[in-house]
Structure formats: structure tokens, C-alpha cells
Design a protein around this motif. Structure first.
Motif, PDB file in Angstrom:
ATOM      1  N   SER A   1      -9.611 -19.169  -6.232  1.00 54.46           N
ATOM      2  CA  SER A   1      -8.140 -19.053  -6.687  1.00 54.46           C
ATOM      3  C   SER A   1      -7.522 -17.678  -6.882  1.00 54.46           C
ATOM      4  O   SER A   1      -6.588 -17.396  -6.542  1.00 54.46           O
ATOM      5  N   VAL A   2      -8.512 -16.521  -7.163  1.00 54.40           N
ATOM      6  CA  VAL A   2      -8.350 -15.300  -7.335  1.00 54.40           C
ATOM      7  C   VAL A   2      -7.898 -14.959  -5.844  1.00 54.40           C
ATOM      8  O   VAL A   2      -6.797 -14.013  -5.555  1.00 54.40           O
ATOM      9  N   GLY A   3      -8.624 -15.278  -4.885  1.00 53.70           N
ATOM     10  CA  GLY A   3      -8.114 -14.706  -3.453  1.00 53.70           C
ATOM     11  C   GLY A   3      -6.859 -15.421  -2.936  1.00 53.70           C
ATOM     12  O   GLY A   3      -5.976 -14.828  -2.287  1.00 53.70           O
ATOM     13  N   GLY A   4      -6.736 -16.572  -3.265  1.00 57.88           N
ATOM     14  CA  GLY A   4      -5.376 -17.226  -2.986  1.00 57.88           C
ATOM     15  C   GLY A   4      -4.125 -16.319  -3.618  1.00 57.88           C
ATOM     16  O   GLY A   4      -3.201 -16.120  -3.188  1.00 57.88           O
ATOM     17  N   ALA A   5      -4.501 -16.165  -5.193  1.00 55.45           N
ATOM     18  CA  ALA A   5      -3.478 -15.370  -5.727  1.00 55.45           C
ATOM     19  C   ALA A   5      -3.168 -13.901  -5.106  1.00 55.45           C
ATOM     20  O   ALA A   5      -2.034 -13.730  -5.064  1.00 55.45           O
ATOM     21  N   LEU A   6      -4.290 -13.259  -4.478  1.00 57.84           N
ATOM     22  CA  LEU A   6      -4.097 -12.004  -4.130  1.00 57.84           C
ATOM     23  C   LEU A   6      -3.242 -12.123  -2.731  1.00 57.84           C
ATOM     24  O   LEU A   6      -2.398 -11.043  -2.562  1.00 57.84           O
ATOM     25  N   LEU A   7      -3.471 -13.227  -2.042  1.00 59.14           N
ATOM     26  CA  LEU A   7      -2.934 -13.160  -0.833  1.00 59.14           C
ATOM     27  C   LEU A   7      -1.298 -13.613  -0.824  1.00 59.14           C
ATOM     28  O   LEU A   7      -0.517 -12.920  -0.240  1.00 59.14           O
ATOM     29  N   VAL A   8      -1.013 -14.565  -2.005  1.00 56.54           N
ATOM     30  CA  VAL A   8       0.210 -14.651  -2.249  1.00 56.54           C
ATOM     31  C   VAL A   8       1.026 -13.583  -2.751  1.00 56.54           C
ATOM     32  O   VAL A   8       2.226 -13.092  -2.270  1.00 56.54           O
ATOM     33  N   ALA A   9       0.461 -12.720  -3.788  1.00 54.46           N
ATOM     34  CA  ALA A   9       0.949 -11.451  -4.302  1.00 54.46           C
ATOM     35  C   ALA A   9       1.336 -10.406  -3.282  1.00 54.46           C
ATOM     36  O   ALA A   9       2.140  -9.658  -3.186  1.00 54.46           O
ATOM     37  N   SER A  10       0.013 -10.190  -2.316  1.00 53.60           N
ATOM     38  CA  SER A  10       0.536  -9.348  -1.335  1.00 53.60           C
ATOM     39  C   SER A  10       1.673  -9.618  -0.430  1.00 53.60           C
ATOM     40  O   SER A  10       2.391  -8.705   0.222  1.00 53.60           O
ATOM     41  N   TRP A  11       1.649 -10.948   0.115  1.00 52.31           N
ATOM     42  CA  TRP A  11       2.972 -11.165   0.914  1.00 52.31           C
ATOM     43  C   TRP A  11       4.448 -10.805  -0.052  1.00 52.31           C
ATOM     44  O   TRP A  11       5.160 -10.687   0.512  1.00 52.31           O
ATOM     45  N   TRP A  12       4.478 -11.234  -1.396  1.00 56.16           N
ATOM     46  CA  TRP A  12       5.363 -11.094  -2.146  1.00 56.16           C
ATOM     47  C   TRP A  12       5.897  -9.825  -2.307  1.00 56.16           C
ATOM     48  O   TRP A  12       7.022  -9.262  -2.092  1.00 56.16           O
ATOM     49  N   ARG A  13       4.818  -8.776  -2.245  1.00 56.58           N
ATOM     50  CA  ARG A  13       5.128  -7.301  -2.616  1.00 56.58           C
ATOM     51  C   ARG A  13       5.315  -6.655  -1.281  1.00 56.58           C
ATOM     52  O   ARG A  13       6.333  -5.950  -1.327  1.00 56.58           O
ATOM     53  N   PHE A  14       4.558  -6.980  -0.193  1.00 57.44           N
ATOM     54  CA  PHE A  14       4.385  -6.011   0.807  1.00 57.44           C
ATOM     55  C   PHE A  14       5.198  -6.795   1.844  1.00 57.44           C
ATOM     56  O   PHE A  14       5.696  -6.042   2.881  1.00 57.44           O
ATOM     57  N   GLY A  15       5.055  -8.085   2.206  1.00 60.10           N
ATOM     58  CA  GLY A  15       5.955  -8.894   3.183  1.00 60.10           C
ATOM     59  C   GLY A  15       5.234  -8.638   4.527  1.00 60.10           C
ATOM     60  O   GLY A  15       5.733  -8.845   5.569  1.00 60.10           O
ATOM     61  N   ILE A  16       4.108  -8.243   4.663  1.00 60.82           N
ATOM     62  CA  ILE A  16       3.367  -8.149   6.009  1.00 60.82           C
ATOM     63  C   ILE A  16       2.890  -9.170   6.537  1.00 60.82           C
ATOM     64  O   ILE A  16       1.790 -10.052   6.312  1.00 60.82           O
ATOM     65  N   LEU A  17       3.810  -9.709   7.477  1.00 62.48           N
ATOM     66  CA  LEU A  17       3.730 -11.153   8.136  1.00 62.48           C
ATOM     67  C   LEU A  17       2.184 -11.093   8.863  1.00 62.48           C
ATOM     68  O   LEU A  17       1.586 -12.177   9.008  1.00 62.48           O
ATOM     69  N   THR A  18       1.951  -9.923   9.554  1.00 59.27           N
ATOM     70  CA  THR A  18       0.901 -10.035  10.529  1.00 59.27           C
ATOM     71  C   THR A  18      -0.243  -9.984   9.847  1.00 59.27           C
ATOM     72  O   THR A  18      -1.268 -10.727  10.214  1.00 59.27           O
ATOM     73  N   LEU A  19      -0.677  -9.329   8.540  1.00 63.45           N
ATOM     74  CA  LEU A  19      -1.841  -9.642   7.819  1.00 63.45           C
ATOM     75  C   LEU A  19      -2.091 -10.939   7.305  1.00 63.45           C
ATOM     76  O   LEU A  19      -3.165 -11.576   7.564  1.00 63.45           O
ATOM     77  N   CYS A  20      -0.928 -11.800   6.811  1.00 64.93           N
ATOM     78  CA  CYS A  20      -0.951 -13.121   6.387  1.00 64.93           C
ATOM     79  C   CYS A  20      -1.498 -14.083   7.646  1.00 64.93           C
ATOM     80  O   CYS A  20      -2.372 -14.904   7.329  1.00 64.93           O
ATOM     81  N   MET A  21      -0.678 -13.752   8.852  1.00 69.16           N
ATOM     82  CA  MET A  21      -1.126 -14.863   9.944  1.00 69.16           C
ATOM     83  C   MET A  21      -2.486 -14.508  10.373  1.00 69.16           C
ATOM     84  O   MET A  21      -3.218 -15.306  10.927  1.00 69.16           O
ATOM     85  N   LEU A  22      -3.087 -13.108  10.196  1.00 68.63           N
ATOM     86  CA  LEU A  22      -4.234 -12.909  10.535  1.00 68.63           C
ATOM     87  C   LEU A  22      -5.563 -13.615   9.966  1.00 68.63           C
ATOM     88  O   LEU A  22      -6.179 -14.309  10.325  1.00 68.63           O
ATOM     89  N   CYS A  23      -5.164 -13.535   8.706  1.00 70.63           N
ATOM     90  CA  CYS A  23      -6.178 -14.543   7.661  1.00 70.63           C
ATOM     91  C   CYS A  23      -5.948 -15.949   7.996  1.00 70.63           C
ATOM     92  O   CYS A  23      -6.841 -16.617   7.977  1.00 70.63           O
ATOM     93  N   VAL A  24      -4.645 -16.520   8.320  1.00 66.03           N
ATOM     94  CA  VAL A  24      -4.605 -17.888   8.865  1.00 66.03           C
ATOM     95  C   VAL A  24      -5.121 -18.246  10.104  1.00 66.03           C
ATOM     96  O   VAL A  24      -5.985 -19.201  10.339  1.00 66.03           O
ATOM     97  N   GLY A  25      -5.112 -17.082  11.141  1.00 63.75           N
ATOM     98  CA  GLY A  25      -5.877 -17.334  12.325  1.00 63.75           C
ATOM     99  C   GLY A  25      -7.129 -17.354  12.184  1.00 63.75           C
ATOM    100  O   GLY A  25      -7.837 -18.079  12.903  1.00 63.75           O
ATOM    101  N   LEU A  26      -7.633 -16.462  11.541  1.00 58.37           N
ATOM    102  CA  LEU A  26      -9.171 -16.385  11.042  1.00 58.37           C
ATOM    103  C   LEU A  26      -9.758 -17.630  10.706  1.00 58.37           C
ATOM    104  O   LEU A  26     -10.793 -18.102  11.030  1.00 58.37           O
TER     105      LEU A  26
END
Length: 565
Positions: free
Chosen positions: A351-376
Motif C-alpha cells: 500500500s505504501v508503494g502504491g501511494a508513493l507511485l501515485v504521489a510521484s505522478w501527482w507531483r512530478f508527472g513523469i510519464l516515462t517513469l510510471c510506464m516503466l513500472c507498468v511495463g516491468l
């Protein structure tokens, strides 16, 4: 006086007749190559006899099998060291003397409950190799038994090396004098594996299927050959454990000079206990596992159909998987806490990992980083499926370095391939990974081998000995049904999301930028009602003051002082 002697003789004759009657009641007649069902009970052994043995037979292999209760087979009525075997699947080799046509064994059990068993004597000639004829590790001089040991990760079978056959009254060939073609080192060992019907834990089914694994022709026709060992190899083989799944193993020793072979005593396992109170074969799943997998499946099913539209929910799901998987490996290898506690801590960490990924998208908006996690995460599932196939049993992947490098390369290929079409990658990950979470939930209630696609990788990360285990699992009726459910959910979710997102922006805009733009618009737009709101600090003080007024005594209305004249 003579009358007393007659009474004593009569009493002795009656006792002898009673003993013969009891012996007759406990006598079991066997025929070569024919299975006999029997029930063992009580403290007294039963005599098993085989008559009319042919003169061209040089040794006999007698074996007895039961489901989970122990039975004992012995050469003598009184148990002697090195002359008996006790277990679920045990056998003895009887070397025949010249002119011997009858052979006897004794069967008994120490269990308080009756033991339903099946037994069979098998005959071999002088050219057939003798299973366990060169035993140096176990108790019997000639030990044809396969010894099995299992844990959560792997099931290991061990057996004694065989010896060359020889005629009656001849001296047995030496075991370790030479290694030439005229010695036992020319023998080959074929290890076979046979799966029982999935979910079938009945005693009758096991005893029936064991009949297909006792003799050489039936073993070759029914079971799958896993590996062939030479005399230079260690006589031990490991397999991945499948709790609740019945498996029968046997070894066929083959003499290439005479093209003759003989079978060891088959051994079976369910990789679980029938008598354990916690996690037995009847109910192998834990309540904590069912709760965890059910909640994960509900979230995964939502992501499967709506993950791309509800982007933050999908990111939470991916982050939960990403951090939860690594945290479970870490806490299992470094601590010895109970399984239920580990599962709760994994849920918290996920749950902490999910919250951190959501928070990083909300604050920084780095689509490549988020999609790298999804692809992995999607690549992890693809790589796990590749090693679940026969590819995973290649000898090169017994080395941890080769395995993990290859696994990581396959994992990275998936996000790299779809870097030009991130929306397709995201929808594919939603459909496939979300649907697989439903498969894992089904496994906690109804056993299926599809869960071992990812579970085997987890075992490899947790236990270094698992690298030597052969990964084989049956694909039976339940598995094909669940595989069809997985495919149907994945295809439905992918198709629905592709149709719904047609003509829409590939991904939602950066939340933090939207929030900043909205805040600046409210500050500069005097027509916006929010422009006239007081600062946050003043609003908080006002709310606190309103709360304190609730605890103040209300002042009465009206004039209370006297009028002045």
C-alpha cells in the motif's frame, strides 16, 4: 496319571490347531505380476506367500503401498534390523536359491486404524539389473526403495544404485571394483513422473493409479520421463512441490548391454499432510491468503476493465505489486516471523508503494517513469510464463547468474518494445495483469497450477536450493477452464478499454500543473467566488473559534441591570 497325560496332550493339540487356524486366517496368497488389495490391522503380522516360482526367475521384488499410513514388510515374522522396511511405499528384494519355488514375506502395521493397502510381487531374470543392489547409504543390503522428502519449495527423491543381474547360486558382481563396460557403471537410470487427477485425494484413486507405475512397460506408457542419470551422477533428483497435487515417482534402471530393465518401488506424495491440523491436504489454503488474494483480485478486476480511465487507481495497483513483491522476499529471507504476519506486513508495504507511485505522478508527472513500472510488471509476468514452460528446465538455467540475467532481459524487453505506444502498453498491462490476479484468487479456493507461473519465481528468489528442481506441473481440466477464464477476462478488458479510449487523450494531464493553474486562476479572477475567500490560516482560526463557542455557556437575552432614575 495316564488320564492327566491325555488331558495335557489334548490341550496341546487344541492349542496347535488354534495356532494353525490363526496362521491360516492371516495367510495371503499372491501371484506374480498381480495386484492384491488387503487391509492390515492389529498387532499380529500377516504372512504373504508366493508359490510356484519359475526356475528362470533369479530375484523377486515384493512391494506394498498405502496412502498415508505406514505399513511394514519384512523377511521374518520378528522384525530384525536390515530385514524390513516401513513406510507408505516399501518393498524388498528376495534373491532366490537354487531350486527355490516358494517365497514368504510378513506384513503388518503399528497404526491403530486399519490400513488399506495394495501389494504385488514382481519377478526378474538373471540378465535384469537389480534395483538398489549396490546400496551403501540406506539400511537394507539390497534396497529397491525410493526415499522421498518434501517441503514448501521442492520435493526430493533419493535411491540406491543398482547392480548387474546374476544367476542363482552365483556370486553378485562387485559394485566398486572397476568402472568399465562390464561393471554396474554402464547402467542408466530413467526418472519418471506421473500426476494424479487434480484435486483427487481419495485412497481408491491412488491405489488404482499406483498400478500403472509398478512395472516397466506400464511406467513407460503412462508416465513422463523427466531425466536420465548415469552412474556418475548423484542418485537424487529434485522437483518443484505442488501441495495438494498427487504425484507418483519411479526410477527404471536400464542395462544397455542386454537391453533389459527393472523398476524400483514407486513412491508418491501430495506435498502436504493428511493428519496436520493447520494447512492439511484437504484444506491447504490459509484464511489470510484467501483474504489477501480476494481483495487483490477485486482491485485487479477493476483495473482489468477500467484501469486506463482511472489512471491513479491503476498506478496504486502497480505500485502495490512492485514494492510488495520485493518486500516479501526481503522480510522472508531476513526474518523468521510467521506467515500471517509477513502477509500483513507485505500488504502494508504494498500500500505504501502504491501511494508513493501515485504521489510521484501527482507531483512530478513523469510519464516515462510510471510506464516503466507498468511495463516491468507486465514483463515480469511474461518472463515468468516463459520459464514456466520447458525452457525453465534447461541445464543452463540451473546457474543463478544465467537465470536472473536472462529473466531480467526478457522483463526489460516488454517496456522497450512498447515505448513508442505507451497507451497500448498500459491497456495490455491492465488487462493481462489484472486478469491474472483473479487467477491467483481462484487458486486460494480451487487448486490450479497456473498460480505457479509466478510462484516458482518467488521460490527461486527465496530458496537457493530451488535452482536444481525440475519445474513440471500438470495442465488438467481445471487448469484449462481457468486458463480460458484468464484469457476471456484479459481480452474483454483490453477490447473494452481500447474502444472506450478511442479519440481520447493518451493519458491524463499532469495533476500538479492543473492544480497550480487553477490556483492562479482563482487568485487573479475577481469574479470567481473563491477569489474573495480569506487566507487558509484565517479560515482555520475561524473554524477553531466556532468549535470553542460550542463549549461556552449561552448568555441570556434581555436587560439584567436596574434602570437608573
Amino acid at each position: 496319571m495316564w488320564r492327566l497325560q491325555l488331558l495335557v496332550l489334548a490341550a496341546l493339540a487344541a492349542g496347535s490347531a488354534e495356532a494353525q487356524a490363526n496362521s491360516s486366517d492371516g495367510l495371503l496368497e499372491f501371484s506374480v505380476g498381480k495386484f492384491t488389495y488387503l487391509v492390515l490391522s492389529g498387532p499380529f503380522p500377516r504372512e504373504a506367500i508366493l508359490r510356484h516360482v519359475s526356475s528362470n526367475v533369479t530375484f523377486l521384488l515384493f512391494q506394498i503401498h498405502s496412502q498415508y499410513q505406514n505399513a511394514t514388510v519384512s523377511f521374518t515374522k520378528t522384525l530384525l534390523p536390515g530385514a524390513s522396511g516401513t513406510g507408505n511405499d516399501r518393498g524388498l528384494v528376495s534373491i532366490l536359491r537354487p531350486g527355490q519355488t516358494t517365497c514368504t514375506w510378513y506384513l503388518e502395521t503399528k497404526d491403530t486404524k486399519p490400513v488399506q493397502s495394495v501389494a504385488i510381487p514382481l519377478s526378474y531374470s538373471e540378465r535384469d539389473p537389480i534395483p538398489g543392489g549396490c546400496n551403501l547409504e540406506f539400511d537394507l543390503d539390497i534396497d529397491p526403495n525410493i526415499y522421498l522428502d518434501y517441503n514448501f519449495f521442492e520435493t526430493t527423491i533419493k535411491f540406491a544404485p543398482a547392480n548387474l543381474g546374476y544367476a542363482r547360486a552365483a556370486e553378485p558382481p562387485p559394485c566398486d571394483v572397476g568402472t568399465g563396460p562390464e561393471s554396474r557403471w554402464r547402467l542408466r537410470y530413467d526418472v519418471y513422473q506421473y500426476f494424479l487427477p487434480e484435486g483427487d485425494l481419495t485412497e481408491a484413486s491412488l491405489l488404482r493409479h499406483l498400478q500403472s507405475m509398478a512395472q516397466v512397460p506400464q511406467v513407460k506408457a503412462s508416465a513422463a520421463k523427466v531425466v536420465t542419470l548415469t552412474a556418475d551422477d548423484k542418485t537424487a533428483v529434485s522437483f518443484s512441490s505442488l501441495p495438494g497435487q498427487g504425484v507418483i515417482y519411479n526410477v527404471i534402471v536400464w542395462d544397455p548391454s542386454f537391453n533389459t530393465s527393472a523398476a524400483y518401488v514407486p513412491v508418491h506424495t501430495y506435498a502436504c499432510s493428511f493428519e496436520s491440523l493447520d494447512g492439511n491436504c484437504v484444506s491447504p489454503g490459509r484464511v489470510s491468503t484467501k483474504v489477501f488474494s480476494t481483495l487483490s483480485a477485486m482491485l485487479g478486476l477493476f483495473v482489468c476493465f477500467f484501469g486506463h480511465r482511472f489512471w491513479k487507481t491503476e498506478l496504486f495497483f502497480i505500485g502495490f505489486i512492485f514494492l510488495g513483491f520485493f518486500f516479501y522476499i526481503l522480510i522472508t529471507r531476513l526474518t523468521s516471523v510467521r506467515y500471517d504476519v509477513r502477509l500483513v506486513l507485505t500488504a502494508v508495504a504494498g500500500s505504501v508503494g502504491g501511494a508513493l507511485l501515485v504521489a510521484s505522478w501527482w507531483r512530478f508527472g513523469i510519464l516515462t517513469l510510471c510506464m516503466l513500472c507498468v511495463g516491468l510488471v507486465l514483463g515480469f509476468l511474461v518472463s515468468s510464463a516463459a520459464f514456466f514452460s520447458p525452457l525453465g528446465n534447461l541445464s543452463a538455467f540451473r546457474d543463478d547468474g544465467v537465470f536472473w540475467v536472462t529473466f531480467s532481459c526478457i522483463d526489460l524487453i516488454v517496456p522497450v518494445m512498447f515505448m513508442g505506444c505507451l497507451r497500448i502498453l498500459n491497456i495490455l498491462a491492465c488487462g493481462i495483469v489484472g486478469a491474472y490476479s483473479v487467477v491467483l484468487a481462484i487458486d486460494s479456493y480451487l487448486a490450479t497450477t497456473l498460480s505457479y507461473i509466478t510462484l516458482n519465481v518467488l521460490r527461486r528468489a527465496l530458496n537457493t536450493d530451488f535452482r536444481g528442481a525440475f519445474i513440471r506441473a500438470p495442465l488438467q481440466t481445471n487448469d484449462f477452464i481457468i486458463l480460458a477464464v484468464w484469457g476471456m477476462l484479459a481480452v474483454s478488458g483490453i477490447t473494452l478499454q481500447i474502444r472506450r479510449e478511442r479519440g481520447q487523450p493518451p493519458f491524463p494531464p499532469h495533476p500538479y500543473k492543473l492544480w497550480k493553474q487553477e490556483r492562479e486562476r482563482r487568485v487573479t479572477n475577481i469574479l470567481d467566488p473563491s477569489h474573495h475567500l480569506p487566507p487558509l490560516r484565517e479560515r482555520l482560526y475561524g473554524q477553531i473559534a466556532g468549535i470553542t463557542e460550542l463549549f461556552q455557556k449561552a448568555q441570556p437575552a434581555g436587560e439584567r441591570t436596574p434602570l437608573l432614575l
